[in-house]
Design a protein around this motif. Structure first.
Motif, PDB file in Angstrom:
ATOM      1  N   GLY A 112       0.833  -1.213   0.000  1.00  0.00           N
ATOM      2  CA  GLY A 112       0.000   0.000   0.000  1.00  0.00           C
ATOM      3  C   GLY A 112       0.857   1.248   0.000  1.00  0.00           C
ATOM      4  O   GLY A 112       1.945   1.271   0.573  1.00  0.00           O
ATOM      5  N   LEU A 113       0.376   2.257  -0.669  1.00  0.00           N
ATOM      6  CA  LEU A 113       1.113   3.513  -0.739  1.00  0.00           C
ATOM      7  C   LEU A 113       0.747   4.409   0.432  1.00  0.00           C
ATOM      8  O   LEU A 113      -0.410   4.443   0.834  1.00  0.00           O
ATOM      9  N   PRO A 114       1.734   5.115   0.990  1.00  0.00           N
ATOM     10  CA  PRO A 114       1.369   6.073   2.043  1.00  0.00           C
ATOM     11  C   PRO A 114       0.575   7.235   1.435  1.00  0.00           C
ATOM     12  O   PRO A 114       0.889   7.698   0.342  1.00  0.00           O
ATOM     13  N   VAL A 115      -0.449   7.639   2.111  1.00  0.00           N
ATOM     14  CA  VAL A 115      -1.291   8.728   1.620  1.00  0.00           C
ATOM     15  C   VAL A 115      -1.270   9.867   2.637  1.00  0.00           C
ATOM     16  O   VAL A 115      -1.416   9.635   3.837  1.00  0.00           O
ATOM     17  N   ILE A 116      -1.056  11.059   2.136  1.00  0.00           N
ATOM     18  CA  ILE A 116      -1.079  12.226   3.021  1.00  0.00           C
ATOM     19  C   ILE A 116      -2.495  12.781   3.069  1.00  0.00           C
ATOM     20  O   ILE A 116      -3.181  12.853   2.043  1.00  0.00           O
ATOM     21  N   ALA A 117      -2.914  13.132   4.249  1.00  0.00           N
ATOM     22  CA  ALA A 117      -4.315  13.528   4.467  1.00  0.00           C
ATOM     23  C   ALA A 117      -4.601  14.938   3.952  1.00  0.00           C
ATOM     24  O   ALA A 117      -3.686  15.702   3.635  1.00  0.00           O
ATOM     25  N   LEU A 118      -5.883  15.265   3.890  1.00  0.00           N
ATOM     26  CA  LEU A 118      -6.287  16.638   3.567  1.00  0.00           C
ATOM     27  C   LEU A 118      -5.759  17.582   4.648  1.00  0.00           C
ATOM     28  O   LEU A 118      -5.207  18.622   4.385  1.00  0.00           O
ATOM     29  N   PHE A 119      -5.955  17.138   5.914  1.00  0.00           N
ATOM     30  CA  PHE A 119      -5.364  17.895   7.018  1.00  0.00           C
ATOM     31  C   PHE A 119      -5.171  16.997   8.221  1.00  0.00           C
ATOM     32  O   PHE A 119      -5.752  15.907   8.299  1.00  0.00           O
ATOM     33  N   TYR A 120      -4.304  17.423   9.139  1.00  0.00           N
ATOM     34  CA  TYR A 120      -4.082  16.735  10.408  1.00  0.00           C
ATOM     35  C   TYR A 120      -4.574  17.641  11.525  1.00  0.00           C
ATOM     36  O   TYR A 120      -4.560  18.873  11.387  1.00  0.00           O
ATOM     37  N   GLY A 121      -5.027  17.020  12.576  1.00  0.00           N
ATOM     38  CA  GLY A 121      -5.508  17.847  13.668  1.00  0.00           C
ATOM     39  C   GLY A 121      -5.948  17.026  14.861  1.00  0.00           C
ATOM     40  O   GLY A 121      -5.836  15.803  14.873  1.00  0.00           O
ATOM     41  N   TRP A 122      -6.437  17.723  15.860  1.00  0.00           N
ATOM     42  CA  TRP A 122      -6.955  17.097  17.070  1.00  0.00           C
ATOM     43  C   TRP A 122      -8.455  16.905  16.895  1.00  0.00           C
ATOM     44  O   TRP A 122      -9.193  17.894  16.761  1.00  0.00           O
ATOM     45  N   PHE A 123      -8.888  15.654  16.869  1.00  0.00           N
ATOM     46  CA  PHE A 123     -10.313  15.342  16.665  1.00  0.00           C
ATOM     47  C   PHE A 123     -10.949  15.033  18.008  1.00  0.00           C
ATOM     48  O   PHE A 123     -10.509  14.110  18.716  1.00  0.00           O
ATOM     49  N   LEU A 124     -11.965  15.775  18.353  1.00  0.00           N
ATOM     50  CA  LEU A 124     -12.603  15.607  19.646  1.00  0.00           C
ATOM     51  C   LEU A 124     -13.286  14.241  19.724  1.00  0.00           C
ATOM     52  O   LEU A 124     -13.852  13.764  18.722  1.00  0.00           O
ATOM     53  N   THR A 125     -13.223  13.635  20.893  1.00  0.00           N
ATOM     54  CA  THR A 125     -13.909  12.361  21.103  1.00  0.00           C
ATOM     55  C   THR A 125     -15.418  12.607  21.058  1.00  0.00           C
ATOM     56  O   THR A 125     -15.874  13.742  21.238  1.00  0.00           O
ATOM     57  N   LYS A 126     -16.170  11.527  20.847  1.00  0.00           N
ATOM     58  CA  LYS A 126     -17.617  11.689  20.691  1.00  0.00           C
ATOM     59  C   LYS A 126     -18.234  12.395  21.897  1.00  0.00           C
ATOM     60  O   LYS A 126     -19.070  13.286  21.759  1.00  0.00           O
ATOM     61  N   LYS A 127     -17.772  12.001  23.087  1.00  0.00           N
ATOM     62  CA  LYS A 127     -18.313  12.601  24.302  1.00  0.00           C
ATOM     63  C   LYS A 127     -18.025  14.104  24.345  1.00  0.00           C
ATOM     64  O   LYS A 127     -18.886  14.920  24.705  1.00  0.00           O
ATOM     65  N   SER A 128     -16.806  14.495  23.951  1.00  0.00           N
ATOM     66  CA  SER A 128     -16.457  15.913  23.950  1.00  0.00           C
ATOM     67  C   SER A 128     -17.200  16.679  22.868  1.00  0.00           C
ATOM     68  O   SER A 128     -17.551  17.842  23.053  1.00  0.00           O
ATOM     69  N   VAL A 129     -17.431  16.015  21.712  1.00  0.00           N
ATOM     70  CA  VAL A 129     -18.222  16.650  20.651  1.00  0.00           C
ATOM     71  C   VAL A 129     -19.619  16.951  21.179  1.00  0.00           C
ATOM     72  O   VAL A 129     -20.111  18.087  21.070  1.00  0.00           O
ATOM     73  N   ASP A 130     -20.256  15.935  21.787  1.00  0.00           N
ATOM     74  CA  ASP A 130     -21.617  16.121  22.299  1.00  0.00           C
ATOM     75  C   ASP A 130     -21.662  17.266  23.304  1.00  0.00           C
ATOM     76  O   ASP A 130     -22.552  18.114  23.275  1.00  0.00           O
ATOM     77  N   LEU A 181     -15.856  17.398  15.342  1.00  0.00           N
ATOM     78  CA  LEU A 181     -15.282  18.693  15.694  1.00  0.00           C
ATOM     79  C   LEU A 181     -13.783  18.492  15.822  1.00  0.00           C
ATOM     80  O   LEU A 181     -13.322  17.478  16.366  1.00  0.00           O
ATOM     81  N   HIS A 182     -13.023  19.441  15.307  1.00  0.00           N
ATOM     82  CA  HIS A 182     -11.578  19.280  15.346  1.00  0.00           C
ATOM     83  C   HIS A 182     -10.891  20.639  15.425  1.00  0.00           C
ATOM     84  O   HIS A 182     -11.498  21.673  15.149  1.00  0.00           O
ATOM     85  N   CYS A 183      -9.610  20.574  15.777  1.00  0.00           N
ATOM     86  CA  CYS A 183      -8.747  21.751  15.711  1.00  0.00           C
ATOM     87  C   CYS A 183      -7.667  21.416  14.687  1.00  0.00           C
ATOM     88  O   CYS A 183      -6.886  20.479  14.895  1.00  0.00           O
ATOM     89  N   THR A 184      -7.641  22.126  13.564  1.00  0.00           N
ATOM     90  CA  THR A 184      -6.655  21.835  12.522  1.00  0.00           C
ATOM     91  C   THR A 184      -5.249  22.172  13.013  1.00  0.00           C
ATOM     92  O   THR A 184      -5.012  23.252  13.549  1.00  0.00           O
ATOM     93  N   ALA A 185      -4.330  21.222  12.814  1.00  0.00           N
ATOM     94  CA  ALA A 185      -2.931  21.471  13.180  1.00  0.00           C
ATOM     95  C   ALA A 185      -2.093  21.769  11.948  1.00  0.00           C
ATOM     96  O   ALA A 185      -1.159  22.565  12.003  1.00  0.00           O
ATOM     97  N   ASN A 186      -2.431  21.092  10.829  1.00  0.00           N
ATOM     98  CA  ASN A 186      -1.657  21.285   9.601  1.00  0.00           C
ATOM     99  C   ASN A 186      -2.544  20.948   8.410  1.00  0.00           C
ATOM    100  O   ASN A 186      -2.999  19.810   8.278  1.00  0.00           O
ATOM    101  N   PHE A 187      -2.817  21.924   7.568  1.00  0.00           N
ATOM    102  CA  PHE A 187      -3.610  21.695   6.373  1.00  0.00           C
ATOM    103  C   PHE A 187      -2.644  21.286   5.258  1.00  0.00           C
ATOM    104  O   PHE A 187      -1.963  22.115   4.667  1.00  0.00           O
ATOM    105  N   THR A 188      -2.553  19.987   4.996  1.00  0.00           N
ATOM    106  CA  THR A 188      -1.531  19.445   4.093  1.00  0.00           C
ATOM    107  C   THR A 188      -2.045  19.265   2.667  1.00  0.00           C
ATOM    108  O   THR A 188      -1.259  18.969   1.769  1.00  0.00           O
ATOM    109  N   ASP A 189      -3.354  19.407   2.472  1.00  0.00           N
ATOM    110  CA  ASP A 189      -3.958  19.349   1.143  1.00  0.00           C
ATOM    111  C   ASP A 189      -3.491  18.119   0.352  1.00  0.00           C
ATOM    112  O   ASP A 189      -3.047  18.240  -0.783  1.00  0.00           O
ATOM    113  N   TYR A 190      -3.576  16.942   0.959  1.00  0.00           N
ATOM    114  CA  TYR A 190      -3.167  15.665   0.346  1.00  0.00           C
ATOM    115  C   TYR A 190      -1.719  15.679  -0.128  1.00  0.00           C
ATOM    116  O   TYR A 190      -1.380  15.057  -1.135  1.00  0.00           O
TER     117      TYR A 190
END
Ligand code: ACK
Length: 225
Positions: free
Chosen positions: A4-22, A76-85
């Motif tokens: 499999g090829l490594p894929v770079i994401a659209l962005f990286y960040g802190w994703f809130l857990t479901k409980k914290s999102v609610d 809900l998230h806090c973007t850390a790095n918008f890497t645009d794939y």
């Protein structure tokens, strides 16, 4: 064998857990409900809405909707790095050193509203700051006094956007308010809310420093689709 090829994401960040999102969405909802009852807020904010919108009833939770986000999912998230794939320089090295899948507690220290966006300000810890890859000076306006923002000052969680506004606007709106505050602008209106003092910095831009910061749990991860 296929690895499999490594894929770079659209962005990286802190994703809130479901409980914290609610939990945070509950804060968001009651914040909007409270704003809805404040004539001074509505007057200031609605006066900046586009003329067509002024006739609409100010249903803030429809105006600042979340339906376009994250493919409609309640993330809900806090973007850390918008890497645009992988289009941005250094993306591959960032991914290697970022340590995906780690859990972090984020501190939300303020809420802010503009005619375009609603967001929560994130105060990054010393361990979180190196993961935050934004050159905040890029969003500096070319006119006026240059104010160098503190590293990490753009960190935020987008809570809602007005019609036809993209979430990338939330960080720019936050920087814009912070510039006014750092330029020693005094609030033109102050409202006492349950969560703290809501201060207006003109042009429908409001910021509320939370008397009690809201802690949320998150996972550092990538967003791919
Ligand atoms: O609310 P946000 O931080 O603003 O989270 C979303 C996420 O990436 C997915 O759209 C942010 N985003 C979008 N475009 C950019 C960009 N050019 N620079 C920085 N962040 C961006 C957006």
């Amino acid at each position: 064998t296929e690895v499999g090829l490594p894929v770079i994401a659209l962005f990286y960040g802190w994703f809130l857990t479901k409980k914290s999102v609610d939990c945070l969405l509950e804060y968001y909802k009651s914040f909007l409900e409270d704003l809805q009852k404040r004539p001074l807020f509505l007057e200031e904010t609605i006066s900046t809405f586009t003329p067509g919108d002024q006739k609409l009833p100010p249903i803030l939770d429809i105006y600042f909707s979340r339906s376009k986000f994250s493919g409609g999912r309640n993330l809900l998230h806090c973007t850390a790095n918008f890497t645009d794939y992988g289009q941005t320089p250094g993306a591959a090295n960032y991914v290697k050193s970022s340590g995906l899948g780690r859990a972090f507690k984020l501190q939300l220290t303020a809420l802010f509203v503009t005619p375009r966006t609603v967001g929560a300000r994130v105060k990054l810890s010393r361990a979180q700051l190196p993961l935050f890859n934004f050159d905040e000076s890029v969003s500096e306006p070319t006119t006026g006094d240059p104010v160098t923002p503190d590293p990490g000052s753009r960190a935020h969680v987008t809570l809602g956007c007005a019609p036809n506004v993209e979430p990338v606007q939330t960080g720019l709106d936050l920087m814009d308010i912070l510039r006014s505050i750092e330029g020693d602008e005094k609030p033109s209106i102050t409202l006492n809310m349950d969560l703290g003092k809501l201060c207006c910095y003109g042009k429908g831009r409001w910021m509320l420093d939370l008397t009690k910061p809201i802690p949320v749990n998150s996972l550092f991860s990538g967003f791919y689709a």
